[in-house]
Structure formats: C-alpha cells, structure tokens
Design an enzyme around this catalytic site. Structure first.
Site, PDB file in Angstrom:
ATOM      1  N   GLY A  69       0.795  -1.217   0.000  1.00 26.06           N
ATOM      2  CA  GLY A  69       0.000   0.000   0.000  1.00 26.06           C
ATOM      3  C   GLY A  69       0.829   1.268   0.000  1.00 26.06           C
ATOM      4  N   ASN A 156      -7.766   3.626   9.155  1.00 30.00           N
ATOM      5  CA  ASN A 156      -7.111   2.435   9.685  1.00 30.00           C
ATOM      6  C   ASN A 156      -7.096   2.366  11.208  1.00 30.00           C
ATOM      7  OD1 ASN A 156      -5.204   4.685   9.023  1.00 30.00           O
ATOM      8  ND2 ASN A 156      -3.823   3.457  10.276  1.00 30.00           N
ATOM      9  N   GLN A 184      -7.358  -0.328   4.035  1.00 31.41           N
ATOM     10  CA  GLN A 184      -8.081  -0.897   5.165  1.00 31.41           C
ATOM     11  C   GLN A 184      -9.499  -1.316   4.798  1.00 31.41           C
ATOM     12  OE1 GLN A 184      -5.934  -0.660   8.244  1.00 31.41           O
ATOM     13  NE2 GLN A 184      -7.089  -2.557   8.304  1.00 31.41           N
ATOM     14  N   HIS A 206      -1.587  -7.901   2.509  1.00 33.20           N
ATOM     15  CA  HIS A 206      -1.467  -8.491   3.845  1.00 33.20           C
ATOM     16  C   HIS A 206      -2.595  -8.079   4.785  1.00 33.20           C
ATOM     17  CE1 HIS A 206       0.243  -5.111   6.370  1.00 33.20           C
ATOM     18  NE2 HIS A 206       0.401  -4.608   5.162  1.00 33.20           N
ATOM     19  N   CYS A 332       5.014   5.694  16.973  1.00 33.46           N
ATOM     20  CA  CYS A 332       6.006   5.832  18.042  1.00 33.46           C
ATOM     21  C   CYS A 332       7.365   5.898  17.377  1.00 33.46           C
ATOM     22  CB  CYS A 332       5.923   4.662  19.008  1.00 33.46           C
ATOM     23  SG  CYS A 332       7.040   4.773  20.403  1.00 33.46           S
TER      24      CYS A 332
END
Length: 405
Positions: A69, A156, A184, A206, A332
């Site tokens: 993606g 998402n 998504q 995936h 993060c």
C-alpha cells in the site's frame, strides 16, 4: 496461544493464499523472460491480475502491482501531482484528509517540502469523517490551482468509512482527480473502483490474508500518472521492476476469498465487534468508543477506544503479558510515544489521545478471542491507570513490576 486482535495491522495468511504462493514459488520464473518458465510465470501473473481486477471492480489493464500500500500511495499521490502540475504550473494545491495513513500524509508533506505543493488539510468531524463540504469549498475557491484530492476509503485507526462518493462527485465537477487509500477497506466493505469515479486507488495484500510485500494501485485508463521509479517499464510504463508472480497469485487468492464471502463475513465480524464493544464498556465504564455513533459507518472489524488516565502503551504491554495482542494505533518514533494525529484531528486532547487502544478482528477471529480480551481488559486497565501518564519508559517499567504472568 496468544489472542491476536491486531488484524488491521496485518492478518494471518489464509490457506488458499499460502497454497497459491508456495505453488508459484516452486515453479519460479521471471514473468518478463521469453522461455517456457518465464511464460508460465507470466500466465500466472496475468491470471492473478484478472482475478484481482474483478474483485476491485476494475479492468485488468488498470491494475498495477506494487510492493504494498505504501508504494501504491506514493505512486498515486506523487504521480498525479507531477502530471497535473506539469500540464499546468498553477496546479500546486493538494487537498488531503487530516486523518490519512502516514503513507499518504508523509508523501503529501514531502511534496510540500520539496516540490512546491500547497497542502490543504481537510477537517473531519468528531467521528473521524472527512468533511465533503470542506472539499467543495476548497475546490470552489480556485479550482484551477488544485492538483488532486486524496481521501482514504476507511480509516485504519478508528475504522470510520469516509464519504468517498460525495468527494469524488465534488471534484469531478472541476475535473480534479481523486486518489483513495483503500488499504483498510478492501475486502471488508464493498469497494468498486469503476463505480467510484476515482482516478487511483491503493490496496494491499497483507490486510486480507496475502503475504506482506504485495499490493496494487488501480489506475483509471484515462488517468495521467508520472512514474516514481524507472527501469524496464514493465507495467504500462508506470511501475518498473521484476514482477512478483507468487505474491500476485497469493493476493488474487486472498482477494477472491475475501470479496466472495464479504457480506456474511462482515456480518460475522460486526457481531463480534459489537460484543467486544459492549463488553469493554461494561468492564470499564470510563472508556470511550471512538468513531461514528452509527456502527454501519465503521469497518466491521475495528473497535477503537480511549481509556482516560492511562498510557496506551502501558495498556498494550499489560494486555500482551496477559495473552492478548492489540495496538495503540499511534506512531512511536525513537521510543517517544506520540498521540495519534487522527485523534487530535477529531478534537481529542493530547492526554485523551495517549490513552488509545485499537482492537481489530479478522478472518481467523472467534468469539473465544473476544471473551479472552473481556476476561482481562478490566484488570489491565486498572493496572495501567495506576501506572498513570508518567511517560513511556517509566509507565512500562511500573506496569511490568505490578504484573507477572
């Protein structure tokens, strides 16, 4: 075995996709080679392209295989921007949803820093839905200056389904192309590329049960897109590189399964999601469910909450130790927790956004998985709240010291 509730990040490979992948890998061959092995690989690749196109509502010639993606989004956003600006130098404005995945958001910001793009971040409501009215208003201001509009099909993190049809209709009035990251959404809600009117649409294998490393960009036949990488020009001159026949075969197998059973699977997951939501809210009355009030406007497999007074990473860590794998849904970087830009765009404060947790269901999810979460989520929340919002490292250490399996 741990309970896996992070299917929105990636879902296990399905049996049919695994079989397709291993069968084609065993055969080998470069699809661009002229000998027998190469032509067998080419047939497998083109068969996969036809199957995937049918599930997307696209013509096979419109399907460009990519590595996933992120590559598909980069090719669409950069390619549309460059083509539109080259045709008319005034076209430098990019209208972008404020709740995009970083694959689109970071690409748009790169165009702003390096290619002279003027980015307009489109607002969303408190449920995470991008404002179609804002799109219409921005287009009306100076339509000749707009290079493209980019709005994801479904978010998402929160699972909010976006008003794609309204946005495309608004842009079509001025002849402005629209790209949508449907990574998504594809395989979880009905997606029809031809009917949508989109210029380009990104999908990834995936998320629906194919291996990591294969995706696709649907490119309307009359859309002009400048290539991002150059080489052999294997796919309409838009995407160069040796094609992954095994990955394409697996993607097609996963897509055929996902789209073929979409109505019943969406209903099954929605029932599990609603059970999960009710159970979490009963166990933790302080929790707040994110997204639209109407569950029909959310993806069937995503339940996103904010938990006041606790660090999302602490809750994730505790749940993981208790055998449940989930996600904060936020980025993060370099070990520093950052609140989700999606939640901030929805109007949450930084402290509220830091208490986020996403539970996402997929093809292998069962009622037992939901029950396993509900059995421990209240205890995990209480311990995470005791750890407080003292910072990522200290909160994780405190949580760890208070719980042992």
């Amino acid at each position: 075995m741990p309970v896996y509730l992070d299917h929105a990040a990636t879902t296990p490979v399905t049996p049919h996709a695994l079989a397709a992948y291993t069968d084609q890998t065993a055969l080998g061959g470069n699809p661009s080679s002229l000998h027998a092995a190469g032509q067998r690989a080419r047939r497998a690749l083109e068969d996969a392209r036809e199957v995937l196109a049918a599930t997307l509502g696209a013509h096979p010639s419109e399907v460009i295989f990519t590595s996933g993606g992120t590559e598909a989004d980069n090719l669409a956003v950069k390619g549309l921007y460059w083509a539109r600006r080259d045709a008319d130098p005034r076209r430098t404005r990019v209208l972008c949803s404020s709740v995009e995945h970083h694959a689109v958001m970071d690409t748009v910001e790169w165009l702003e820093r390096h290619e002279g793009a003027e980015v307009v971040w489109l607002p969303c409501d408190e449920g995470g839905a991008t404002s179609a009215e804002a799109v219409r208003a921005e287009l009306a201001k100076a339509p000749e200056s707009v290079a493209l509009v980019t709005v994801m099909w479904a978010n998402n993190e929160i699972g909010t389904i976006q008003p794609i049809q309204e946005i495309v209709e608004a842009a079509a009035h001025y002849g402005v192309p629209v790209h949508s990251d449907a990574v998504q959404a594809f395989g979880h809600v009905p997606v029809d590329f031809a009917a949508s009117g989109l210029a380009t649409m990104a999908v990834s294998g995936h998320k629906i049960g194919a291996p990591v490393g294969i995706g696709a960009l649907a490119v309307r036949r009359d859309a002009v897109v400048t290539p991002v990488q150059h080489g052999g020009g294997q796919q309409r001159g838009l995407r160069s590189g040796t094609l992954d026949a095994a990955g394409a075969a697996a993607f097609a197998a996963a897509a055929r399964d996902a789209v073929g059973r979409l109505p019943e699977e969406a209903r099954r997951l929605a029932v599990l999601r609603d059970r999960l939501v009710a159970g979490v809210l009963a166990a933790i009355p302080e929790a707040r469910l994110s997204g639209p009030a109407d569950p029909e406007l959310r993806l069937p497999g995503i339940a996103h909450f904010t938990f006041p007074g606790c660090e999302g990473d602490s809750l994730l860590f505790l749940l993981d130790m208790m055998g449940v794998e989930s996600s904060t849904g936020s980025a993060c970087t370099a070990g520093v927790p950052r609140p989700s830009h999606v939640l901030l765009a929805m109007g949450l404060s930084e402290d509220q956004a830091r208490g986020a947790q996403r539970f996402s269901l997929g093809w292998s999810s069962t009622a037992d998985d939901v029950d396993a979460l509900l059995a421990v989520v209240g205890r995990a929340f209480q311990q995470a709240r005791q750890a407080g919002m003292a910072g990522h490292e200290s909160s994780i250490q405190t949580a760890s010291s208070r719980f042992s399996r």
